[in-house]
Write a protein that holds these residues in place. Structure first.
Motif, PDB file in Angstrom:
ATOM      1  N   SER A 279       0.828  -1.216   0.000  1.00 16.51           N
ATOM      2  CA  SER A 279       0.000   0.000   0.000  1.00 16.51           C
ATOM      3  C   SER A 279       0.856   1.257   0.000  1.00 16.51           C
ATOM      4  O   SER A 279       0.410   2.309  -0.431  1.00 16.51           O
ATOM      5  N   LYS A 280       2.084   1.142   0.488  1.00 14.62           N
ATOM      6  CA  LYS A 280       2.968   2.316   0.489  1.00 14.62           C
ATOM      7  C   LYS A 280       3.849   2.338  -0.764  1.00 14.62           C
ATOM      8  O   LYS A 280       4.306   3.397  -1.168  1.00 14.62           O
ATOM      9  N   ALA A 281       4.081   1.163  -1.318  1.00 13.65           N
ATOM     10  CA  ALA A 281       5.025   1.092  -2.433  1.00 13.65           C
ATOM     11  C   ALA A 281       4.343   1.018  -3.791  1.00 13.65           C
ATOM     12  O   ALA A 281       4.860   1.543  -4.778  1.00 13.65           O
TER      13      ALA A 281
ATOM     14  N   PHE B 241     -13.518   0.562  -8.604  1.00 13.74           N
ATOM     15  CA  PHE B 241     -12.131   0.084  -8.784  1.00 13.74           C
ATOM     16  C   PHE B 241     -11.595   0.521 -10.142  1.00 13.74           C
ATOM     17  O   PHE B 241     -11.261  -0.301 -10.986  1.00 13.74           O
ATOM     18  N   SER B 242     -11.615   1.774 -10.325  1.00 10.90           N
ATOM     19  CA  SER B 242     -11.091   2.334 -11.576  1.00 10.90           C
ATOM     20  C   SER B 242      -9.988   3.339 -11.244  1.00 10.90           C
ATOM     21  O   SER B 242      -9.746   3.654 -10.063  1.00 10.90           O
ATOM     22  N   ASP B 243      -9.389   3.824 -12.281  1.00  9.96           N
ATOM     23  CA  ASP B 243      -8.269   4.761 -12.115  1.00  9.96           C
ATOM     24  C   ASP B 243      -8.612   5.962 -11.247  1.00  9.96           C
ATOM     25  O   ASP B 243      -7.754   6.492 -10.544  1.00  9.96           O
ATOM     26  N   GLU B 244      -9.893   6.333 -11.324  1.00  5.78           N
ATOM     27  CA  GLU B 244     -10.320   7.527 -10.607  1.00  5.78           C
ATOM     28  C   GLU B 244     -10.070   7.408  -9.094  1.00  5.78           C
ATOM     29  O   GLU B 244      -9.847   8.388  -8.403  1.00  5.78           O
ATOM     30  N   TYR B 245     -10.147   6.169  -8.612  1.00  2.00           N
ATOM     31  CA  TYR B 245     -10.021   5.959  -7.160  1.00  2.00           C
ATOM     32  C   TYR B 245      -8.656   5.367  -6.762  1.00  2.00           C
ATOM     33  O   TYR B 245      -8.432   5.010  -5.623  1.00  2.00           O
ATOM     34  N   LEU B 246      -7.819   5.251  -7.747  1.00  2.00           N
ATOM     35  CA  LEU B 246      -6.516   4.603  -7.481  1.00  2.00           C
ATOM     36  C   LEU B 246      -5.471   5.647  -7.102  1.00  2.00           C
ATOM     37  O   LEU B 246      -5.286   6.632  -7.810  1.00  2.00           O
ATOM     38  N   LEU B 247      -4.816   5.392  -5.979  1.00  2.00           N
ATOM     39  CA  LEU B 247      -3.717   6.283  -5.583  1.00  2.00           C
ATOM     40  C   LEU B 247      -2.406   5.597  -5.958  1.00  2.00           C
ATOM     41  O   LEU B 247      -2.078   4.549  -5.414  1.00  2.00           O
ATOM     42  N   GLU B 248      -1.716   6.185  -6.891  1.00  2.00           N
ATOM     43  CA  GLU B 248      -0.456   5.582  -7.361  1.00  2.00           C
ATOM     44  C   GLU B 248       0.651   5.789  -6.341  1.00  2.00           C
ATOM     45  O   GLU B 248       0.826   6.888  -5.837  1.00  2.00           O
ATOM     46  N   ARG B 249       1.387   4.761  -6.057  1.00  2.00           N
ATOM     47  CA  ARG B 249       2.602   4.877  -5.256  1.00  2.00           C
ATOM     48  C   ARG B 249       3.795   4.711  -6.204  1.00  2.00           C
ATOM     49  O   ARG B 249       3.601   4.365  -7.373  1.00  2.00           O
ATOM     50  N   PRO B 250       5.022   4.884  -5.713  1.00  2.00           N
ATOM     51  CA  PRO B 250       6.164   4.957  -6.649  1.00  2.00           C
ATOM     52  C   PRO B 250       6.283   3.807  -7.661  1.00  2.00           C
ATOM     53  O   PRO B 250       6.547   4.045  -8.845  1.00  2.00           O
ATOM     54  N   LEU B 251       6.064   2.570  -7.229  1.00  2.00           N
ATOM     55  CA  LEU B 251       6.278   1.460  -8.166  1.00  2.00           C
ATOM     56  C   LEU B 251       5.262   1.491  -9.306  1.00  2.00           C
ATOM     57  O   LEU B 251       5.610   1.300 -10.470  1.00  2.00           O
ATOM     58  N   LEU B 252       4.008   1.728  -8.944  1.00  2.00           N
ATOM     59  CA  LEU B 252       2.966   1.769  -9.977  1.00  2.00           C
ATOM     60  C   LEU B 252       3.205   2.957 -10.898  1.00  2.00           C
ATOM     61  O   LEU B 252       3.062   2.853 -12.114  1.00  2.00           O
ATOM     62  N   LYS B 253       3.585   4.060 -10.290  1.00  2.00           N
ATOM     63  CA  LYS B 253       3.835   5.269 -11.081  1.00  2.00           C
ATOM     64  C   LYS B 253       4.928   5.008 -12.118  1.00  2.00           C
ATOM     65  O   LYS B 253       4.822   5.436 -13.257  1.00  2.00           O
ATOM     66  N   SER B 254       5.954   4.283 -11.695  1.00  2.00           N
ATOM     67  CA  SER B 254       7.084   4.056 -12.606  1.00  2.00           C
ATOM     68  C   SER B 254       6.706   3.179 -13.787  1.00  2.00           C
ATOM     69  O   SER B 254       7.215   3.370 -14.886  1.00  2.00           O
ATOM     70  N   ILE B 255       5.809   2.226 -13.576  1.00  2.00           N
ATOM     71  CA  ILE B 255       5.511   1.354 -14.733  1.00  2.00           C
ATOM     72  C   ILE B 255       4.314   1.870 -15.553  1.00  2.00           C
ATOM     73  O   ILE B 255       4.122   1.451 -16.680  1.00  2.00           O
ATOM     74  N   ARG B 256       3.524   2.771 -14.986  1.00  2.00           N
ATOM     75  CA  ARG B 256       2.409   3.325 -15.759  1.00  2.00           C
ATOM     76  C   ARG B 256       2.786   4.610 -16.486  1.00  2.00           C
ATOM     77  O   ARG B 256       1.998   5.143 -17.264  1.00  2.00           O
ATOM     78  N   SER B 257       3.981   5.072 -16.205  1.00  2.00           N
ATOM     79  CA  SER B 257       4.393   6.331 -16.821  1.00  2.00           C
ATOM     80  C   SER B 257       4.509   6.172 -18.344  1.00  2.00           C
ATOM     81  O   SER B 257       5.009   5.166 -18.846  1.00  2.00           O
ATOM     82  N   GLU B 258       4.038   7.193 -19.062  1.00  2.00           N
ATOM     83  CA  GLU B 258       4.126   7.171 -20.533  1.00  2.00           C
ATOM     84  C   GLU B 258       5.584   7.326 -20.974  1.00  2.00           C
ATOM     85  O   GLU B 258       5.994   6.764 -21.972  1.00  2.00           O
ATOM     86  N   GLN B 259       6.315   8.105 -20.198  1.00  2.00           N
ATOM     87  CA  GLN B 259       7.739   8.307 -20.493  1.00  2.00           C
ATOM     88  C   GLN B 259       8.559   7.419 -19.558  1.00  2.00           C
ATOM     89  O   GLN B 259       8.201   7.295 -18.384  1.00  2.00           O
ATOM     90  N   PRO B 260       9.623   6.825 -20.063  1.00  2.00           N
ATOM     91  CA  PRO B 260      10.435   5.991 -19.174  1.00  2.00           C
ATOM     92  C   PRO B 260      11.022   6.826 -18.033  1.00  2.00           C
ATOM     93  O   PRO B 260      11.413   7.980 -18.251  1.00  2.00           O
ATOM     94  N   VAL B 261      11.074   6.249 -16.854  1.00  2.00           N
ATOM     95  CA  VAL B 261      11.585   6.975 -15.687  1.00  2.00           C
ATOM     96  C   VAL B 261      12.800   6.244 -15.116  1.00  2.00           C
ATOM     97  O   VAL B 261      13.112   5.124 -15.533  1.00  2.00           O
TER      98      VAL B 261
END
Lengths: 384, 287
Positions: free
Chosen positions: B72-74, B104-124
């Protein structure tokens, strides 16, 4: 050749991987595939680049890096080193052949051959020259006596040979198990009594790392089952989503994951006083790393060590050495069952030291119970 | 990108690095493998991720590990307050299936660092800092992300990486890492820099500093690191802090008095300071 284009290099790569496995490294198909891809991209033009690139893929720790370098240097040799190595090998073989020829003559006494096992003969062949000379001189000292009473000295001479060769064999085995690339490993497997003054700071640093790792490993162990009795609000709401937000299923937070408590029983009796510096340092490091640990020192008395006292190590050292309470005989048995230990501690062994005067002994030993460091009778003890 | 280009970009970011380091970074980038960096505290492990982010012109996503770190934190968390509010508002107007799906859709999803890194449109550049502080369970959880470049969210399913992040894991070796994790990473060990490299780092980071002062400080730091009695060896960051402090005090060269006055920038405990005060090698050659 700058780019590998034939399957020959793949064959070489596979062979190289096999050698790495023989050194104890785990090399899977993925690593070989990565290495092949890399070599296709960077070519073979720069040896150092190839070495670093392959090392990045194959070696996953410092020890593995050292093993990798050994194998790489032995496998990918340039022409000049290859010739030098061949020359050295040839010279070594010639020397061995010369020694083998002389061995039958050397392993005789009073004209009779000394009976030595075949494996010990090999040990004799590879013994350092000075050790062979020492053995010869020792035998020569008894030669006159043996001339006077040949029957009496035959077995004695035989035993000298046997003992020396067995010692040499053990030393060779010890050297083989030691890790020359890791100075810490050398220190870890040496007898404490052979430590020099200059080794002490390194040993202290090593102790601190061990204590830190020990604490890290302990924290990774978790209690299973049960809850703390504290409501997990988030989890309860989440669960409640299934019933339209009605909080019918309460969820509780898990029990707080505590560090496992470690009990250190430390022998500071007379025979252990010379090693007390290491043990004191270990106590301090453990106290710093694992706050929940309890530390006891014992000789004829058993005393619990106050963690605050350990913060001033100089003062505590002085107290241990000069209070007169310690440095006498060992009598843990009498004190172990005392009221000091029984009500509060349930001791389970998590770590134990070897009985010999070594930091850590690799030889198999019978299991001992009790979580004790620096524990022993008659001058025994060591780092955990 | 070639190895030379990468080296040039790192230099442009004023990062002093050896050929060996550049090769390792290049290899890791080329293969798309996570890079596990080990070494003593303060040798610049975290800095590599920061510099790589700048050199590759990527966003740096950082996950600082600690004991008890969980998904939940990562990875992700649902916005429960918003979900509850949505249930109350839409209870009568939408069917329960539709409502559940929408919760359970994107609207209610809080991204944490790991999810953010793989959902990013640009490589991070994803920095997983001090992985040795996290629990073994978390290490096991990371395996899917590191090897398959994907994560599984039970309510949504498997989310595959849109781009390949450059993942850097750092460890101070507080506890041994699992073989499984190691096998999935390229490996780099960083040691303290030698005097020349330390001078180069000072000159790169603090160009206004006098060259003689930089050399004297690098030598003093080297002496302190060589002293086995010093328990907490000075890091590169502490070297830079020290030089900056000396420079701010207007010192053009290091003196014995200046060293004593500013030692607190380098050594952080009393025992070490006392040891250093009696270290003759440290004061040798200082006026």
């Amino acid at each position: 050749m700058t780019k590998p284009s034939s399957p020959v290099y793949l064959e070489k790569l596979t062979e190289f991987s096999r050698l790495l496995r023989r050194e104890g490294m785990t090399v899977g198909v993925q690593e070989i595939s990565d290495a092949a891809e890399l070599l296709s991209a960077i070519g073979f033009s720069d040896r150092e680049t190839v070495r670093t690139a392959l090392q990045t893929v194959f070696a996953k720790s410092r020890n593995e890096q050292a093993a990798f370098c050994r194998v790489f240097d032995a496998y990918f040799v340039d022409e000049e080193r290859k010739k030098a190595s061949a020359r050295a090998m040839q010279e070594a073989e010639e020397e061995l052949a010369r020694r083998r020829a002389a061995m039958d003559e050397e392993l005789t006494f009073q004209g009779k051959p000394i009976e030595v096992r075949e494996d010990l003969k090999e040990v004799y062949l590879t013994m350092p020259e000075e050790e062979r000379e020492k053995l010869k001189k020792r035998i020569d000292r008894y030669r006159d006596n043996a001339d006077r009473a040949p029957g009496l000295y035959d077995n004695f001479i035989q035993s000298i040979f046997l003992k020396t060769l067995l010692e040499q064999q053990m030393m060779a085995e010890d050297a083989a198990t030691g890790n020359a690339d890791d100075p810490d490993a050398d220190l870890l497997y040496r007898e404490i009594s052979s430590f020099q003054e200059s080794d002490i700071p390194k040993a202290v640093a090593l102790i601190q790392r061990i204590a830190q790792q020990l604490s890290g490993e302990l924290t990774a162990k978790r209690r299973r089952g049960g809850h703390s009795g504290v409501l997990d609000f988030r989890a309860t709401i989440r669960r409640g989503l299934q019933t339209g937000g009605a909080l019918t299923d309460l969820r509780y937070k898990k029990k707080r994951m505590r560090r496992r408590r470690l009990v250190l029983l430390c022998d500071v009796s007379g025979s252990m006083m010379q090693f007390s510096e290491f043990v004191l340092q270990f106590m301090k490091s453990l106290s710093d790393a694992a706050e929940s640990s309890r530390i006891f020192v014992f000789s004829e008395e058993l005393r619990e060590v106050d963690p605050f006292a350990l913060q001033n190590l100089d003062g505590f050292r002085h107290y241990v050495r000069h209070s007169g309470l310690f440095g006498r005989g060992t009598d843990l048995g009498r004190r172990a069952g005392s009221a000091l230990l029984r009500p509060s501690l349930r001791i389970r062994p998590v770590h134990h030291s070897s009985g010999a005067l070594r930091c850590q002994d690799r030889r198999p030993r019978p299991r001992r119970t009790g979580a004790a460091a620096g524990q022993g009778q008659g001058g025994q003890g060591g780092l955990p | 990108m070639t190895k030379e280009e990468l080296k040039l970009r790192l230099q442009q970011e004023r990062y002093v690095c050896s050929d060996e380091l550049v090769t390792t970074l290049y290899v890791s980038l080329l293969l798309g493998r996570p890079l596990l960096i080990e070494g003593a505290a303060g040798v610049g492990k975290t800095e590599i991720a920061k510099v790589m982010a700048k050199a590759l012109d990527r966003e740096l996503v950082r996950l600082q590990c600690y004991e008890g770190l969980d998904e939940s934190k990562a990875l992700y968390e649902w916005n429960y307050q918003k979900q509850l509010l949505s249930i109350q508002v839409n209870m009568g107007s939408r069917s329960s299936d539709e409502l559940t799906r929408s919760l359970f859709s994107d609207e209610y999803l809080l991204e944490r660092p790991l999810l953010k890194s793989i959902r990013s449109e640009q490589p991070v550049v994803l920095l997983i800092d001090e992985i040795d502080k996290a629990d073994e369970e978390f290490e096991a959880f990371l395996l899917e992300l590191l090897s398959e470049q994907q994560v599984t969210v039970p309510e949504i399913g498997t989310i595959r990486s849109r781009t390949t992040p450059f993942v850097v894991l750092t460890s101070n070796h507080a506890r041994p890492l699992s073989e499984a994790l190691r096998r999935r990473c390229a490996y780099l060990y960083i040691d303290y820099p030698d005097i020349d490299k330390e001078v180069a780092i000072i000159e790169a980071k603090l160009p206004e500093v006098n060259a003689r002062l930089a050399l004297q400080v690098a030598e003093a730091i080297h002496t302190l690191r060589e002293n086995d009695q010093i328990l907490k060896k000075p890091s590169i960051a502490e070297t830079l802090d020290w030089v900056a402090a000396l420079n701010a005090l207007g010192m053009k060269e290091l003196t014995a008095e200046g060293l004593r006055q500013t030692m607190g920038f380098v050594l952080k405990n009393n025992e070490d300071m006392e040891e250093a005060a009696h270290d003759e090698a440290l004061f040798a050659g200082l006026s």
